[in-house]
Design a protein around this motif. Sequence first.
Motif, mmCIF file in Angstrom:
data_model
loop_
_atom_site.group_PDB
_atom_site.id
_atom_site.type_symbol
_atom_site.label_atom_id
_atom_site.label_comp_id
_atom_site.label_asym_id
_atom_site.label_seq_id
_atom_site.Cartn_x
_atom_site.Cartn_y
_atom_site.Cartn_z
ATOM 1 N N ARG A 307 0.820 -1.203 0.000
ATOM 2 C CA ARG A 307 0.000 0.000 0.000
ATOM 3 C C ARG A 307 0.859 1.260 0.000
ATOM 4 O O ARG A 307 0.541 2.248 -0.679
ATOM 5 C CB ARG A 307 -0.919 0.016 1.215
ATOM 6 N N GLN A 308 1.940 1.238 0.764
ATOM 7 C CA GLN A 308 2.804 2.414 0.828
ATOM 8 C C GLN A 308 3.486 2.680 -0.508
ATOM 9 O O GLN A 308 3.632 3.826 -0.928
ATOM 10 C CB GLN A 308 3.841 2.235 1.936
ATOM 11 N N VAL A 309 3.903 1.607 -1.186
ATOM 12 C CA VAL A 309 4.521 1.773 -2.505
ATOM 13 C C VAL A 309 3.513 2.354 -3.486
ATOM 14 O O VAL A 309 3.798 3.304 -4.229
ATOM 15 C CB VAL A 309 5.073 0.426 -3.018
ATOM 16 N N THR A 310 2.306 1.768 -3.492
ATOM 17 C CA THR A 310 1.257 2.277 -4.379
ATOM 18 C C THR A 310 0.929 3.730 -4.045
ATOM 19 O O THR A 310 0.756 4.576 -4.930
ATOM 20 C CB THR A 310 -0.022 1.418 -4.255
ATOM 21 N N ARG A 311 0.886 4.006 -2.719
ATOM 22 C CA ARG A 311 0.543 5.364 -2.293
ATOM 23 C C ARG A 311 1.610 6.360 -2.735
ATOM 24 O O ARG A 311 1.306 7.497 -3.103
ATOM 25 C CB ARG A 311 0.390 5.383 -0.771
ATOM 26 N N SER A 312 2.873 5.945 -2.710
ATOM 27 C CA SER A 312 3.944 6.866 -3.114
ATOM 28 C C SER A 312 3.815 7.241 -4.593
ATOM 29 O O SER A 312 4.038 8.394 -4.973
ATOM 30 C CB SER A 312 5.317 6.249 -2.848
ATOM 31 N N VAL A 313 3.447 6.246 -5.410
ATOM 32 C CA VAL A 313 3.240 6.529 -6.837
ATOM 33 C C VAL A 313 2.049 7.462 -7.019
ATOM 34 O O VAL A 313 2.077 8.400 -7.837
ATOM 35 C CB VAL A 313 3.035 5.218 -7.627
ATOM 36 N N LEU A 314 0.964 7.235 -6.255
ATOM 37 C CA LEU A 314 -0.219 8.081 -6.360
ATOM 38 C C LEU A 314 0.061 9.503 -5.890
ATOM 39 O O LEU A 314 -0.499 10.467 -6.428
ATOM 40 C CB LEU A 314 -1.375 7.475 -5.561
ATOM 41 N N ILE A 315 0.933 9.634 -4.886
ATOM 42 C CA ILE A 315 1.287 10.977 -4.419
ATOM 43 C C ILE A 315 2.039 11.723 -5.525
ATOM 44 O O ILE A 315 1.800 12.911 -5.778
ATOM 45 C CB ILE A 315 2.135 10.897 -3.134
ATOM 46 N N TRP A 378 -2.609 4.769 -11.151
ATOM 47 C CA TRP A 378 -2.947 3.754 -10.144
ATOM 48 C C TRP A 378 -2.510 2.355 -10.566
ATOM 49 O O TRP A 378 -1.902 1.622 -9.795
ATOM 50 C CB TRP A 378 -4.450 3.761 -9.892
ATOM 51 N N LEU A 379 -2.764 1.975 -11.818
ATOM 52 C CA LEU A 379 -2.428 0.626 -12.274
ATOM 53 C C LEU A 379 -0.929 0.370 -12.273
ATOM 54 O O LEU A 379 -0.479 -0.667 -11.748
ATOM 55 C CB LEU A 379 -3.023 0.380 -13.671
ATOM 56 N N PRO A 380 -0.094 1.283 -12.826
ATOM 57 C CA PRO A 380 1.355 1.042 -12.732
ATOM 58 C C PRO A 380 1.840 0.944 -11.290
ATOM 59 O O PRO A 380 2.711 0.115 -10.973
ATOM 60 C CB PRO A 380 1.966 2.266 -13.434
ATOM 61 N N GLY A 381 1.293 1.802 -10.410
ATOM 62 C CA GLY A 381 1.700 1.746 -9.003
ATOM 63 C C GLY A 381 1.319 0.431 -8.359
ATOM 64 O O GLY A 381 2.107 -0.153 -7.593
#
Length: 843
Positions: A307-315, A378-381
């Motif tokens: 989740r944190q990795v995905t969240r970093s990409v979304l940020i 979102w998808l790449p993250g």
Amino acid sequence: MFRTALRNVLAHKARLLMTVLAVLLGVAFVSGTLVFTNTISDAFQKSSAQGFEHVDVAVQPKKGDDAAPGAAPALSQDLLDQAGSVPGAASATGSVSGFAALAGKDGKLIGEGWSTTGANYYGENDSRYPMKDGRAPSGKGEIALDAKTAERAGFKVGDTVRMSIDGPVLTPKVTGIFTTDDGNVAAGGSLALFDTETAQALYGKPGEFSEIDVRAAPGTSQAELKAEIEKVLPKNGTAEATTGAELADEQAKQIESGMSGMQTGMLAFAGISLFVGIFIIANTFTMLVAQRTKELALMRAVGASRRQVTRSVLIEAFVVGAVAAVVGLAAGVGIGAGLRSLMGSFGGTVPDGPLVVSPSTVIASLVVGIVVTMLAAWLPGRRAAKIPPVAAMNSVHATATTKSLVVRNTIGALLSGAGIAAVLAGTQMGDDGKLPMGLGAALLLIGVFVLTPLLSRPVIAAAAPVLRLFGVSGKLARQNSVRNPRRTAATASALMIGLTLITGMTVIAGSVQKSIDKMATDSLKADYVVSMQNFNTLSPDVEKKLADLDGVTATSPLRNSPARIDGEKDYAYLTGVDAQTIGSLASLDFEQGSWGGLGGGKVVVDSDTAQRYGWKAGSDFRVTYEDGEKGTLRVAGVYQGNEMMRGILLDKDQLAPHQREITDMQVMVKTADGATPAAKDSIRAALGDNPAIAVEDKQDISNGIAQMFTLMLNMLYGLLAMAVIVAVLGVINTLAMSVFERSQEIGMLRAIGLDRKGIKRMVRMESLVISLFGGVLGIGLGVFFGWAAGELIGSSLATYELVLPWGRMGVFLALAAVVGVLAALWPARRAARLNMLAAIKAE
């Protein structure tokens, strides 16, 4: 994680520039559209409200449910006197208005045609129209003009102007120039004032008005005045009272409704731009994430969750989207201001007013920019978060598994199959097939997009023989273009969507144009059709003048009159023609009977009308004419109707006694020498070179009907231009990332002997292949959709036939190639300038 995301954004400024540009373009078009339409709408609404400042209560004719179309009762002088004398009324003004075509000094029609209006100047010092120069008109040979029209056309007091109400040319003298807040004038129309008696003679009957405007005395509200006026209205309910505020609100809603069509069309352009931009954004984040695989894996190894990795990409996406949205909003405000100025340069006039940037525009711009970017990222993250840390740190990239490709291809095949089935089903359903066809088109477009990675290999492989001609560079370009089929497909889809739309519309427009040409040629024997420019009615004097003209061998008017058929509540229209000449002017395919049976109580009807009522040759039916008289008509023939002629046709001499006012919709003319420039000039001269009257031959009629398709095509060409801009950014983005990923490979190629020209050629060929792949898919889908839509059109247009515009499709494919070449310029130069030793050592 937040600090890490911000650091990554700052570390990859150059790579994220294309993403910012893609989002910025989409947001700029959205915000620019909203600013422009809100500004225009607000200006017109304020102008409209000013136009009702002199009206507290308006009395207007009320159409009853049983009234014939266009038969609203007029308001009498007695009602005007009573309305002006009720308690609380300060004054009452009677209004008469209608169409008034005014010619400029160059002989051309002033204004927008439909908004060229004539009205009356009521009595002394009419407060609605303050005189700026000269005096009020008096007598039928005098008029007053609004100041804006006078300024645009160069008219001044004392000039003689040429104008027309219903055909014949009038040459009144300008006696005054006045100012007005009329919204039509502010929008570029014209307003000419006559004295009341002249206006009543032109637009109605002596002593009758189309509206009564009442001013309230000080201390009397509009609602109070309305209540008093309602007491003197006719008891039969033929008139109604409305407050000025209600009229202003109603007109404001009409303006808003009218602007919504323009707003929807422009927002569609912006939507397509954003839709295409999503692919670029997704591509960018996919490649950025891939390049940071080790970094993300290290974060996972030291304790970061998925989740944190995905969240970093979304940020990261949020920051990029926010910056692009703010800049795009500012650019959109500039676009809105520019469009307003551009509208004026094309002859359209906009009322004065401030540039409107509403809170909803700001919110919409920010939401669109940020949400679109975050959705695309979102998808790449999510995909990056799933990479096992050990595999990622060992540079084992998470390539697409066989299972994922099978699932993707299966979904794409199902969507495409369902889309094709729905489209084919829609072609068999006539008018009811629009919804399934639209749904099928959407499913097929999405399905093909999902399948593009699968389709890229065989399509690009087909280009292999041509690429071999360019040696090693061509071979490498083909291999590079299919190395990452998902990325290639997403990049090519940008062009595919734009070319699908434009090719489909070009096929439809060309086919409809051909069918209209065929219809005009087949159904018209007349050389010319004479009508009003704004589709108003013509005076019967026009037909009389044409019939007496040397060289004219036959004429026939077309006169519409509302009537009830067999006692039905709804009105149908009877069309009066000259029974003696119509056979030589119109050619219709008769299923039963012929033109010869027309006249003496006998009519001919189109097959749809005959089927509706169950008629055939010899059938009798009852008719109630517009004057209320009843009669019996007999069907003498049944013909196949078309866009040029349909309905119930009868002899004009039988229809005339029942018409309240005899007017012609158009006049068909046949000349001895056929359609020649000299014959057209002769007809125009006989009608006084009237700018309000159109004299059209078969080609002119065809072009006029097809004009809306031309306008739509031009709008879509604008859309294609936007899609091309975004697609160019996408291809540049893809190639730049590809060059970065292949730095070692490019360095090795340089080391073993491939020179800089060869490297440039390789990148350019790769770009060309990707662009042509998108072009081929787009043109293929566009032709399919154009054919399917044509099947629907053909169900109601008998002369429809499919026309494939090979020349334009070739231009579209060449355009795709140009996009590829232009997009490769910077990446190819960058690849060629790589230091081979540094590139080989790069990880």
